[in-house]
Design a protein around this motif. Structure first.
Motif, PDB file in Angstrom:
ATOM      1  N   GLU A 140       0.848  -1.190   0.000  1.00 15.28           N
ATOM      2  CA  GLU A 140       0.000   0.000   0.000  1.00 15.28           C
ATOM      3  C   GLU A 140       0.887   1.244   0.000  1.00 15.28           C
ATOM      4  O   GLU A 140       1.680   1.451   0.907  1.00 15.28           O
ATOM      5  CB  GLU A 140      -0.924   0.010   1.216  1.00 15.28           C
ATOM      6  N   THR A 175       2.736   1.462  -9.343  1.00 14.44           N
ATOM      7  CA  THR A 175       3.100   0.521  -8.294  1.00 14.44           C
ATOM      8  C   THR A 175       2.549  -0.873  -8.592  1.00 14.44           C
ATOM      9  O   THR A 175       1.614  -1.020  -9.374  1.00 14.44           O
ATOM     10  CB  THR A 175       2.576   0.993  -6.913  1.00 14.44           C
ATOM     11  N   THR A 176       3.144  -1.863  -7.946  1.00 16.17           N
ATOM     12  CA  THR A 176       2.644  -3.231  -8.040  1.00 16.17           C
ATOM     13  C   THR A 176       1.620  -3.489  -6.943  1.00 16.17           C
ATOM     14  O   THR A 176       1.088  -4.583  -6.842  1.00 16.17           O
ATOM     15  CB  THR A 176       3.799  -4.242  -7.901  1.00 16.17           C
ATOM     16  N   TYR A 216      -1.296  -1.168  -4.162  1.00 10.22           N
ATOM     17  CA  TYR A 216      -2.467  -0.295  -4.202  1.00 10.22           C
ATOM     18  C   TYR A 216      -2.142   0.988  -3.467  1.00 10.22           C
ATOM     19  O   TYR A 216      -1.046   1.162  -2.949  1.00 10.22           O
ATOM     20  CB  TYR A 216      -3.672  -1.001  -3.561  1.00 10.22           C
ATOM     21  N   TYR A 217      -3.103   1.910  -3.409  1.00  2.00           N
ATOM     22  CA  TYR A 217      -2.902   3.216  -2.786  1.00  2.00           C
ATOM     23  C   TYR A 217      -3.796   3.376  -1.563  1.00  2.00           C
ATOM     24  O   TYR A 217      -4.945   2.915  -1.566  1.00  2.00           O
ATOM     25  CB  TYR A 217      -3.207   4.334  -3.796  1.00  2.00           C
ATOM     26  N   LYS A 233      -4.953   8.521  -2.521  1.00  2.00           N
ATOM     27  CA  LYS A 233      -5.940   8.726  -3.591  1.00  2.00           C
ATOM     28  C   LYS A 233      -6.502  10.142  -3.549  1.00  2.00           C
ATOM     29  O   LYS A 233      -6.681  10.781  -4.596  1.00  2.00           O
ATOM     30  CB  LYS A 233      -7.071   7.707  -3.467  1.00  2.00           C
ATOM     31  N   LEU A 242      -2.605   7.784 -10.933  1.00  2.00           N
ATOM     32  CA  LEU A 242      -2.224   6.602 -10.177  1.00  2.00           C
ATOM     33  C   LEU A 242      -2.398   5.356 -11.034  1.00  2.00           C
ATOM     34  O   LEU A 242      -3.449   5.165 -11.647  1.00  2.00           O
ATOM     35  CB  LEU A 242      -3.093   6.464  -8.920  1.00  2.00           C
ATOM     36  N   ASP A 256      -2.184   1.440 -10.364  1.00  2.00           N
ATOM     37  CA  ASP A 256      -1.988   0.331  -9.442  1.00  2.00           C
ATOM     38  C   ASP A 256      -1.809  -0.948 -10.244  1.00  2.00           C
ATOM     39  O   ASP A 256      -1.741  -0.915 -11.477  1.00  2.00           O
ATOM     40  CB  ASP A 256      -3.142   0.237  -8.442  1.00  2.00           C
ATOM     41  N   GLN A 257      -1.736  -2.088  -9.547  1.00  2.00           N
ATOM     42  CA  GLN A 257      -1.444  -3.326 -10.270  1.00  2.00           C
ATOM     43  C   GLN A 257      -2.522  -3.694 -11.285  1.00  2.00           C
ATOM     44  O   GLN A 257      -2.208  -4.246 -12.337  1.00  2.00           O
ATOM     45  CB  GLN A 257      -1.178  -4.475  -9.297  1.00  2.00           C
TER      46      GLN A 257
END
Length: 192
Positions: free
Chosen positions: A119, A144-145, A147-148, A153, A163, A165-166
């Motif tokens: 995260e 990123t691999t 989440y946020y 966010k 953003l 995310d994966q």
């Protein structure tokens, strides 16, 4: 075919090509030159396909999550090249908040890459947002691999930081590889 064999064939073909060019010009030599150029082009295409296969093999989320930070940045650079961007890798000993600059037409994107964190919080977003002016970018992005966090966010929305995310990363990868099935992300899981 092994890479060293392909490279040897390519080098040998080039040598033969130049040797024939230096010889007298007649129909046999001309045909030979055409054949050698065709072999060169086939060799180059074979090397390109090998690079593409390697990219596709490394494009599942399980493999991507195992990459160290440097490998992940290089992978993202390769991905965005395939998406049509010109990439500048930022190689600086100081942390300036940006790993890549991606350019496409009038768009200049400052990209920060984070792997190995489940995260992502506020600090990396603040860094990439702050580096946008430093690199004269008109957009900032964090990939990123993971989440946020909710705060991340909110910050991204208020400051127009994109953003990735994966899940969004996998969509970009599928777009590039044209695969119908890519391993889905797990639920827990030029120098400047």
């Amino acid at each position: 075919m092994k890479k060293w064999i392909k490279t040897s064939l390519l080098a040998g073909s080039l040598l033969l090509y130049f040797w024939f060019i230096l010889r007298s010009d007649n129909i046999i030599n001309a045909l030979t030159k055409i054949l050698i150029v065709a072999l060169l082009l086939l060799g180059m295409e074979s090397m390109r396909r090998d690079k593409e296969k390697t990219f596709i093999l490394h494009s599942d989320m399980k493999h991507i999550k195992k990459m160290d930070q440097i490998e992940f940045v290089e992978y993202i650079a390769s991905l965005y090249k395939r998406l049509g961007y010109f990439i500048d890798l930022i190689k600086s000993k100081e942390e300036l908040g940006c790993d890549l600059i991606a350019r496409k037409q009038q768009e200049v994107v400052c990209i920060k890459c984070i792997s190995g964190i489940e995260e992502v919080g506020l600090l990396p977003l603040q860094q990439v947002y702050g580096s946008k002016n430093l690199y004269k970018a008109n957009k900032s992005m964090l990939i990123t691999t993971g989440y946020y966090s909710e705060k991340a966010k909110q910050f991204a929305k208020a400051n127009h930081v994109e953003l990735v995310d994966q899940e969004k990363l996998m969509k970009h990868i599928m777009k590039v590889t044209h695969q119908k099935h890519v391993v889905q992300p797990s639920s827990n899981t030029q120098e400047v």
